[in-house]
Scaffold this active site. Structure first.
Site, mmCIF file in Angstrom:
data_model
loop_
_atom_site.group_PDB
_atom_site.id
_atom_site.type_symbol
_atom_site.label_atom_id
_atom_site.label_comp_id
_atom_site.label_asym_id
_atom_site.label_seq_id
_atom_site.Cartn_x
_atom_site.Cartn_y
_atom_site.Cartn_z
ATOM 1 N N ASP A 3 -50.004 91.074 -39.930
ATOM 2 C CA ASP A 3 -50.046 91.352 -41.360
ATOM 3 C C ASP A 3 -50.409 90.020 -41.982
ATOM 4 O OD1 ASP A 3 -49.391 91.428 -44.110
ATOM 5 O OD2 ASP A 3 -48.132 93.169 -43.757
ATOM 6 N N HIS A 4 -51.646 89.915 -42.449
ATOM 7 C CA HIS A 4 -52.109 88.566 -42.824
ATOM 8 C C HIS A 4 -51.327 87.970 -43.994
ATOM 9 C CE1 HIS A 4 -54.579 90.564 -45.910
ATOM 10 N NE2 HIS A 4 -54.738 89.388 -46.457
ATOM 11 N N HIS A 37 -48.329 94.907 -46.506
ATOM 12 C CA HIS A 37 -48.120 93.659 -47.247
ATOM 13 C C HIS A 37 -46.938 93.737 -48.227
ATOM 14 C CE1 HIS A 37 -51.902 93.100 -45.407
ATOM 15 N NE2 HIS A 37 -52.659 93.603 -46.353
HETATM 16 C C1 BG6 Z 1 -56.286 94.007 -46.936
HETATM 17 C C2 BG6 Z 1 -56.659 95.298 -47.602
HETATM 18 O O1 BG6 Z 1 -55.277 94.224 -45.981
HETATM 19 O O2 BG6 Z 1 -55.820 93.090 -47.895
HETATM 20 C C3 BG6 Z 1 -57.690 95.071 -48.688
HETATM 21 O O3 BG6 Z 1 -57.187 96.195 -46.643
HETATM 22 C C4 BG6 Z 1 -57.208 94.016 -49.648
HETATM 23 O O4 BG6 Z 1 -57.973 96.268 -49.373
HETATM 24 C C5 BG6 Z 1 -56.770 92.772 -48.897
HETATM 25 O O5 BG6 Z 1 -58.251 93.718 -50.551
HETATM 26 C C6 BG6 Z 1 -56.131 91.765 -49.831
HETATM 27 O O6 BG6 Z 1 -55.914 90.577 -49.143
HETATM 28 P P1 BG6 Z 1 -55.816 89.205 -49.927
HETATM 29 O O7 BG6 Z 1 -55.473 88.212 -48.878
HETATM 30 O O8 BG6 Z 1 -57.161 88.975 -50.559
HETATM 31 O O9 BG6 Z 1 -54.759 89.391 -50.963
#
Ligand code: BG6
Length: 511
Positions: free
Chosen positions: A199-200, A262
């Site tokens: 989960d980044h 997230h």
């Molecule tokens: C991803 C989603 O996991 O996270 C995207 O699939 C979203 O839809 C993105 O735009 C948002 O990531 P960050 O790091 O730009 O907040």
């Protein structure tokens, strides 16, 4: 006595850790994620000298590329999306970058990969250690793992070279499919300690800093509970639309795309009890308790959730189309691009304190924030209107952009009269540390190579998060689908979301 492990949060420094020699193998190597995020992150780690000296990268995909074509494409990716391209460092990095063409279902392709990896081990001294990164569509996760296992590319034993598998999102599309995927992966192919569900958001510095703020300071934790906290708001607002990903998004919607992963993770980090150690199981044991304590505030999801879909509108002065006009989206699509919900946590610390979560695409700006709103003082000393402009104390954790923390509190307006006003005290990462935070994937790839699962999702967590989200989706299934766009692009979401929080006498923060 418990011995504390060295870790960056506790020490307040970045502790240098170098992984053992290994090969990172990316499945889905010609895809967007590889070019935009994974290879730029690996290259950045090389730049920062955090890769092991004996390291190699292998890309696997269907497209018929040579090693050189793969290197060229990846170089272009790093130049465009990376943060520190330095030609000499890139050239040394790309010497150990290879490409292996194969479809994901072809046993011969895995046999070729096995040979290639064995020859890399001989040349580079990578010792048989592997991180297999599944950056493919979810429909391929099981097939690839099964082929790796049957092709003799996975070592499940505690001894000998190690194998780890990083699995991208989405991990399942509901509770049942996530459970099924876990069962299949863990039945005889992999052990839980080899599975790195990514989960980044957990790789973001500011997300990790939630733990540092809470557990490395004495001043916040005593008031971090329902006795002092009146409510919590978690906002993940995006100004982008579906960005050409309609094929995936149509079947996912905002709740699967952002809330299941997230936002549930943000909720868990904000609400969890202090773990006894900063290690994978201790941290995840506390997070899962939060998810298990989630209580739905009413029988009908319509009472405590809101859905929306964007119509046409204007963002930053530019006209943007409705969701239903985006390429690949059905003209009568019922997919939600906005979701908000109220949750309660049925535990000692948070009983009675609502947590409001909202996320949407095509909102006026990109901002992710956790706001802790505090109760009023028990007795207001300053009367006769002196404090009538005073707002409640708020501690706002700005996850991105403008990463920082601010505290809103009351102060006396200078002058002979007693008049109070709310002011902000601000901390900005960029100013304090003089550098932009590294990309989340750098930290997570490094941790996968190190075998540290603290910032990855455990089996029980992913299933519990799905069980919460599946409950909402089942409830929505009994309501009427979204029949038409109900918020204009460039606005803060549908009316019904404002109503949801207004019913409790509160309002969404104006960001
Ligand atoms: C991803 C989603 O996991 O996270 C995207 O699939 C979203 O839809 C993105 O735009 C948002 O990531 P960050 O790091 O730009 O907040």
């Amino acid at each position: 006595m418990a011995v504390a492990q060295a870790n960056p949060l506790r020490a307040g420094l970045r502790v240098e850790r170098t992984p053992e020699p290994c090969v990172v193998v990316i499945f889905g190597a010609t895809g967007d994620l590889t070019r935009r995020k994974l290879v730029p992150a690996l290259y950045s780690l090389a730049h920062e000298r955090q890769l092991p000296p004996n390291f190699a990268l292998v890309g696997v995909a269907r497209r018929d590329w040579s090693d050189d074509e793969f290197r060229r494409e990846m170089r272009a990716g790093v130049e465009r999306f990376g943060r520190n391209m330095h030609p000499a460092i890139w050239e040394s990095f790309e010497r150990h970058t290879y490409y292996c063409q194969s479809s994901f279902d072809d046993p011969d392709g895995y046999a070729r990969l096995k040979e290639r990896l064995a020859s890399i081990d001989r040349e580079r001294g990578t010792g048989g250690n592997r991180v297999f990164y599944l950056a493919t569509g979810p429909e391929n996760f099981l097939e690839i793992t099964r082929n790796l296992s049957e092709g003799g590319l996975i070592n499940r034993a505690d001894t000998g070279p190690w194998t780890r598998v990083v699995i991208e999102k989405p991990f399942g599309h509901d509770l049942v499919s996530a459970q099924r995927l876990n069962r299949s992966l863990l039945s005889h192919m992999l052990r839980e300690r080899q599975v790195f569900r990514i989960d980044h958001y957990l790789g973001k510095e500011t997300v990790q800093n939630i733990l540092a703020l809470r557990f490395a300071n004495v001043i916040f934790e005593p008031v971090w509970n329902g006795t002092y906290v009146e409510h919590v708001q978690i906002t993940v607002a995006e100004s982008v639309g579906v960005e050409g990903r309609a094929g995936y998004y149509e079947g996912a919607g905002a709740i699967r795309d952002m809330v299941q992963n997230h936002m549930m993770q943000l909720l868990a980090l904000v609400a969890m009890e202090p773990p006894t150690h900063f290690d994978a199981d201790a941290v995840r044991d506390e997070k899962i308790k939060v998810l298990r304590s989630v209580e739905f505030p009413g029988r009908s999801v319509g009472e405590w959730t809101a859905r929306g879909q964007y119509g046409p509108g204007t963002i930053a002065g530019a006209s943007v189309p409705a969701y239903r006009q985006e390429t690949g989206v059905a003209p009568d699509s019922g997919t939600e691009t906005y979701v908000s919900l109220k949750l309660l946590l049925n535990n000692w610390r948070w009983a009675g304190t609502p947590f409001y979560l909202r996320h949407g695409k095509r909102l006026p700006k990109r901002i992710t924030e956790v706001a802790i709103a505090f109760k009023k003082v028990p007795h207001m000393l300053f009367r006769d209107g002196a404090a009538s402009n005073l707002e409640q104390n708020v501690l706002a954790l700005r996850i991105q952009p403008d990463e920082g923390i601010s505290i809103r509190f009351g102060a006396k307006v200078p002058g002979a009269n007693v008049r109070l006003r709310s002011v902000n005290m601000d901390f900005l990462y960029g100013v304090a540390f003089g550098a932009d935070p590294a990309d989340a994937y750098e930290r997570l790839l490094l941790d996968a190579m190190l075998g540290d699962q603290t910032l990855f999702i455990r089996r029980d967590e992913v299933e519990q998060a799905w069980s919460i989200v599946s409950h909402v989706m089942d409830g929505w299934g009994k309501l009427l689908p979204i029949s038409s766009p109900n918020y204009a692009s460039g606005t803060w979401g549908p009316e019904e979301s404002d109503d949801l929080i207004r019913r409790d006498g509160r309002a969404w923060r104006r960001l």
